[in-house]
Design a protein around this motif. Structure first.
Motif, PDB file in Angstrom:
ATOM      1  N   PHE A 254       0.751  -1.219  -0.148  1.00 52.18           N
ATOM      2  CA  PHE A 254      -0.028  -0.080  -0.136  1.00 52.18           C
ATOM      3  C   PHE A 254       0.902   1.198  -0.049  1.00 52.18           C
ATOM      4  O   PHE A 254       1.322   1.745   1.025  1.00 52.18           O
ATOM      5  CB  PHE A 254      -1.074  -0.028   1.219  1.00 52.18           C
ATOM      6  N   ARG A 255       1.205   1.819  -1.057  1.00 53.49           N
ATOM      7  CA  ARG A 255       2.115   2.725  -1.299  1.00 53.49           C
ATOM      8  C   ARG A 255       1.713   4.036  -0.570  1.00 53.49           C
ATOM      9  O   ARG A 255       2.620   4.700  -0.060  1.00 53.49           O
ATOM     10  CB  ARG A 255       2.280   3.053  -2.734  1.00 53.49           C
ATOM     11  N   ALA A 256       0.584   4.465  -0.706  1.00 46.18           N
ATOM     12  CA  ALA A 256       0.026   6.048  -0.028  1.00 46.18           C
ATOM     13  C   ALA A 256       0.153   5.606   1.648  1.00 46.18           C
ATOM     14  O   ALA A 256       0.740   6.521   2.262  1.00 46.18           O
ATOM     15  CB  ALA A 256      -1.015   6.089  -0.403  1.00 46.18           C
ATOM     16  N   GLU A 257      -0.030   4.672   1.969  1.00 48.34           N
ATOM     17  CA  GLU A 257       0.043   4.451   3.480  1.00 48.34           C
ATOM     18  C   GLU A 257       1.242   4.334   3.838  1.00 48.34           C
ATOM     19  O   GLU A 257       1.916   5.006   4.921  1.00 48.34           O
ATOM     20  CB  GLU A 257      -0.661   3.153   4.052  1.00 48.34           C
ATOM     21  N   LEU A 258       2.386   3.753   3.236  1.00 47.31           N
ATOM     22  CA  LEU A 258       3.867   3.358   3.501  1.00 47.31           C
ATOM     23  C   LEU A 258       4.466   4.908   3.624  1.00 47.31           C
ATOM     24  O   LEU A 258       5.177   5.270   4.345  1.00 47.31           O
ATOM     25  CB  LEU A 258       4.387   2.549   2.476  1.00 47.31           C
ATOM     26  N   LEU A 259       4.223   5.497   2.280  1.00 44.98           N
ATOM     27  CA  LEU A 259       4.998   6.958   2.154  1.00 44.98           C
ATOM     28  C   LEU A 259       4.382   7.848   3.185  1.00 44.98           C
ATOM     29  O   LEU A 259       4.931   8.575   3.777  1.00 44.98           O
ATOM     30  CB  LEU A 259       4.460   7.628   0.921  1.00 44.98           C
ATOM     31  N   THR A 260       3.047   7.840   3.333  1.00 47.11           N
ATOM     32  CA  THR A 260       2.452   8.968   4.605  1.00 47.11           C
ATOM     33  C   THR A 260       3.079   8.556   5.931  1.00 47.11           C
ATOM     34  O   THR A 260       3.420   9.724   6.641  1.00 47.11           O
ATOM     35  CB  THR A 260       1.102   8.614   4.568  1.00 47.11           C
ATOM     36  N   ALA A 261       3.178   7.569   6.290  1.00 42.77           N
ATOM     37  CA  ALA A 261       3.646   7.138   7.801  1.00 42.77           C
ATOM     38  C   ALA A 261       5.151   7.511   7.832  1.00 42.77           C
ATOM     39  O   ALA A 261       5.667   8.007   8.628  1.00 42.77           O
ATOM     40  CB  ALA A 261       3.354   5.692   7.946  1.00 42.77           C
ATOM     41  N   ALA A 262       5.870   7.200   6.659  1.00 44.94           N
ATOM     42  CA  ALA A 262       7.312   7.535   6.790  1.00 44.94           C
ATOM     43  C   ALA A 262       7.632   8.945   6.961  1.00 44.94           C
ATOM     44  O   ALA A 262       8.451   9.441   7.451  1.00 44.94           O
ATOM     45  CB  ALA A 262       7.791   6.934   5.321  1.00 44.94           C
ATOM     46  N   VAL A 263       6.848   9.721   5.902  1.00 43.90           N
ATOM     47  CA  VAL A 263       6.785  11.247   6.114  1.00 43.90           C
ATOM     48  C   VAL A 263       6.596  11.771   7.383  1.00 43.90           C
ATOM     49  O   VAL A 263       7.353  12.475   7.893  1.00 43.90           O
ATOM     50  CB  VAL A 263       6.137  11.764   4.799  1.00 43.90           C
ATOM     51  N   LEU A 264       5.374  11.134   7.878  1.00 42.43           N
ATOM     52  CA  LEU A 264       4.957  11.759   9.231  1.00 42.43           C
ATOM     53  C   LEU A 264       6.286  11.454  10.375  1.00 42.43           C
ATOM     54  O   LEU A 264       6.487  12.241  11.332  1.00 42.43           O
ATOM     55  CB  LEU A 264       3.803  11.176   9.674  1.00 42.43           C
ATOM     56  N   CYS A 265       6.859  10.438  10.281  1.00 44.95           N
ATOM     57  CA  CYS A 265       7.946   9.995  11.213  1.00 44.95           C
ATOM     58  C   CYS A 265       9.063  10.956  11.023  1.00 44.95           C
ATOM     59  O   CYS A 265       9.510  11.263  12.186  1.00 44.95           O
ATOM     60  CB  CYS A 265       8.449   8.619  10.818  1.00 44.95           C
ATOM     61  N   VAL A 266       9.412  11.598  10.017  1.00 45.49           N
ATOM     62  CA  VAL A 266      10.603  12.173   9.568  1.00 45.49           C
ATOM     63  C   VAL A 266       9.969  13.722  10.359  1.00 45.49           C
ATOM     64  O   VAL A 266      10.762  14.448  10.820  1.00 45.49           O
ATOM     65  CB  VAL A 266      10.694  12.423   8.034  1.00 45.49           C
ATOM     66  N   LEU A 267       8.591  14.245   9.808  1.00 43.82           N
ATOM     67  CA  LEU A 267       8.374  15.418  10.266  1.00 43.82           C
ATOM     68  C   LEU A 267       8.188  15.453  11.895  1.00 43.82           C
ATOM     69  O   LEU A 267       8.481  16.494  12.590  1.00 43.82           O
ATOM     70  CB  LEU A 267       7.021  15.676   9.790  1.00 43.82           C
ATOM     71  N   LEU A 268       7.875  14.290  12.565  1.00 44.41           N
ATOM     72  CA  LEU A 268       7.777  14.353  13.985  1.00 44.41           C
ATOM     73  C   LEU A 268       9.096  14.413  14.596  1.00 44.41           C
ATOM     74  O   LEU A 268       9.197  15.180  15.669  1.00 44.41           O
ATOM     75  CB  LEU A 268       7.216  13.040  14.271  1.00 44.41           C
ATOM     76  N   ALA A 269      10.095  13.696  14.124  1.00 45.31           N
ATOM     77  CA  ALA A 269      11.676  13.874  14.560  1.00 45.31           C
ATOM     78  C   ALA A 269      12.038  15.318  14.498  1.00 45.31           C
ATOM     79  O   ALA A 269      12.545  15.864  15.180  1.00 45.31           O
ATOM     80  CB  ALA A 269      12.325  12.982  13.766  1.00 45.31           C
ATOM     81  N   VAL A 270      11.564  15.893  13.253  1.00 42.34           N
ATOM     82  CA  VAL A 270      12.262  17.356  13.062  1.00 42.34           C
ATOM     83  C   VAL A 270      11.391  18.192  14.042  1.00 42.34           C
ATOM     84  O   VAL A 270      12.156  19.262  14.618  1.00 42.34           O
ATOM     85  CB  VAL A 270      11.765  17.666  11.491  1.00 42.34           C
ATOM     86  N   LEU A 271      10.155  17.955  14.258  1.00 41.20           N
ATOM     87  CA  LEU A 271       9.346  18.835  15.151  1.00 41.20           C
ATOM     88  C   LEU A 271       9.937  18.709  16.534  1.00 41.20           C
ATOM     89  O   LEU A 271       9.900  19.725  17.389  1.00 41.20           O
ATOM     90  CB  LEU A 271       8.093  18.307  15.179  1.00 41.20           C
ATOM     91  N   LEU A 272      10.126  17.446  17.304  1.00 38.13           N
ATOM     92  CA  LEU A 272      10.614  17.327  18.345  1.00 38.13           C
ATOM     93  C   LEU A 272      12.167  17.863  18.594  1.00 38.13           C
ATOM     94  O   LEU A 272      12.321  18.444  19.767  1.00 38.13           O
ATOM     95  CB  LEU A 272      10.714  16.110  18.874  1.00 38.13           C
ATOM     96  N   ASP A 273      12.843  17.778  17.430  1.00 38.15           N
ATOM     97  CA  ASP A 273      14.137  18.176  17.665  1.00 38.15           C
ATOM     98  C   ASP A 273      14.115  19.723  17.633  1.00 38.15           C
ATOM     99  O   ASP A 273      14.936  20.429  18.476  1.00 38.15           O
ATOM    100  CB  ASP A 273      15.102  18.072  16.459  1.00 38.15           C
ATOM    101  N   ALA A 274      13.032  20.437  17.086  1.00 44.41           N
ATOM    102  CA  ALA A 274      13.087  21.910  17.075  1.00 44.41           C
ATOM    103  C   ALA A 274      12.837  22.538  18.284  1.00 44.41           C
ATOM    104  O   ALA A 274      13.142  23.291  18.846  1.00 44.41           O
ATOM    105  CB  ALA A 274      12.446  22.318  15.879  1.00 44.41           C
ATOM    106  N   LEU A 275      11.758  21.535  18.969  1.00 43.07           N
ATOM    107  CA  LEU A 275      11.383  21.915  20.295  1.00 43.07           C
ATOM    108  C   LEU A 275      12.397  21.785  21.464  1.00 43.07           C
ATOM    109  O   LEU A 275      12.268  22.854  22.292  1.00 43.07           O
ATOM    110  CB  LEU A 275      10.144  21.129  20.422  1.00 43.07           C
TER     111      LEU A 275
END
Length: 241
Positions: free
Chosen positions: A201-222
């Motif tokens: 399921f490509r859309a599900e896989l890509l969405t979850a992967a991108v959100l992981c990256v964004l979550l890491a960036v957000l927490l690092d920025a905080l």
């Protein structure tokens, strides 16, 4: 009869999503985000909660270990070695080993991730405290500071930049490792990644992967913001005369 079956098939195909149906399986799919919004939000919140809980537990364990290693130098190599050994245990092995004691629960994932975080947290805390100049400690002692007061009012503030650097590394790595929690059904976005891989399921896989990256960036920025708040003397700016 054949016309009826074709009409029914066409109707079913038309009712399917446009970019993640049985016919199409696109990587970028806005309709998937809309249709599965609740599922995505729940997975993201679970991922965030497990990550934050694991880092907090890791700090609560690492801090007394760092103080013990600093207070008793002969234990320093043992403390650092023990925390490093834990990190060498593959997550695919550590989680199943903990299941008999903690069950198939989020607690299993939180404790495992907290143990992994000790490698970075204990070392950064020790290095931060060791970097405090000896003359600063002598001055604090001369002013009548007790050992506890010196730790809280002098040593920890000066060690904060080094400790925060380690905390940032531990947090970002924990965001990535949380996905492994899908082994016990508590992996947050890792559950979506696992399902996306198993079903292609490509859309599900890509969405979850991108959100992981964004979550890491957000927490690092905080954490960067938190460090600037805790160490105002390190902020850049013009020097006034």
């Amino acid at each position: 009869m054949r016309v009826t079956l074709l009409a029914a098939y066409d109707s079913a195909a038309a009712a399917e999503p446009s970019c993640y149906s049985r016919i199409t399986n696109e990587w970028f799919c806005a309709q998937y985000l809309q249709d599965r919004r609740s599922e995505i939000v729940d997975a993201t919140l679970q991922h965030l909660a497990i990550t934050v809980a694991a880092v907090v537990v890791g700090v609560l364990i690492a801090f007394p270990l760092a103080l013990l290693a600093r207070r008793v130098p002969r234990l320093q190599s043992t403390v650092l070695g023990s925390s490093t050994i834990v990190y060498t245990i593959p997550s695919l092995a550590l989680l199943p080993l903990m299941v008999p004691f903690t069950g198939l629960s989020a607690t299993t994932v939180v404790l495992a991730l907290a143990l992994y975080a000790l490698t970075v947290l204990v070392r950064s805390m020790l290095e931060g405290l060791a970097a405090v100049p000896a003359e600063v400690r002598e001055s604090a002692t001369g002013l009548g500071y007790s050992r506890t007061r010196m730790l809280l009012r002098v040593e920890l503030p000066l060690a904060t930049p080094v400790i925060m650097a380690g905390l940032r590394v531990a947090t970002v790595s924990t965001v990535a490792l949380t996905t492994v929690g899908s082994l016990v059904a508590y992996g947050g976005l890792g559950n979506l990644i696992k399902d996306g891989v198993n079903t292609n399921f490509r859309a599900e896989l890509l969405t979850a992967a991108v959100l992981c990256v964004l979550l890491a960036v957000l927490l690092d920025a905080l954490l960067v913001v938190a460090e600037r708040v805790l160490t105002p003397w390190n902020r850049g700016g013009q020097v006034t005369s």
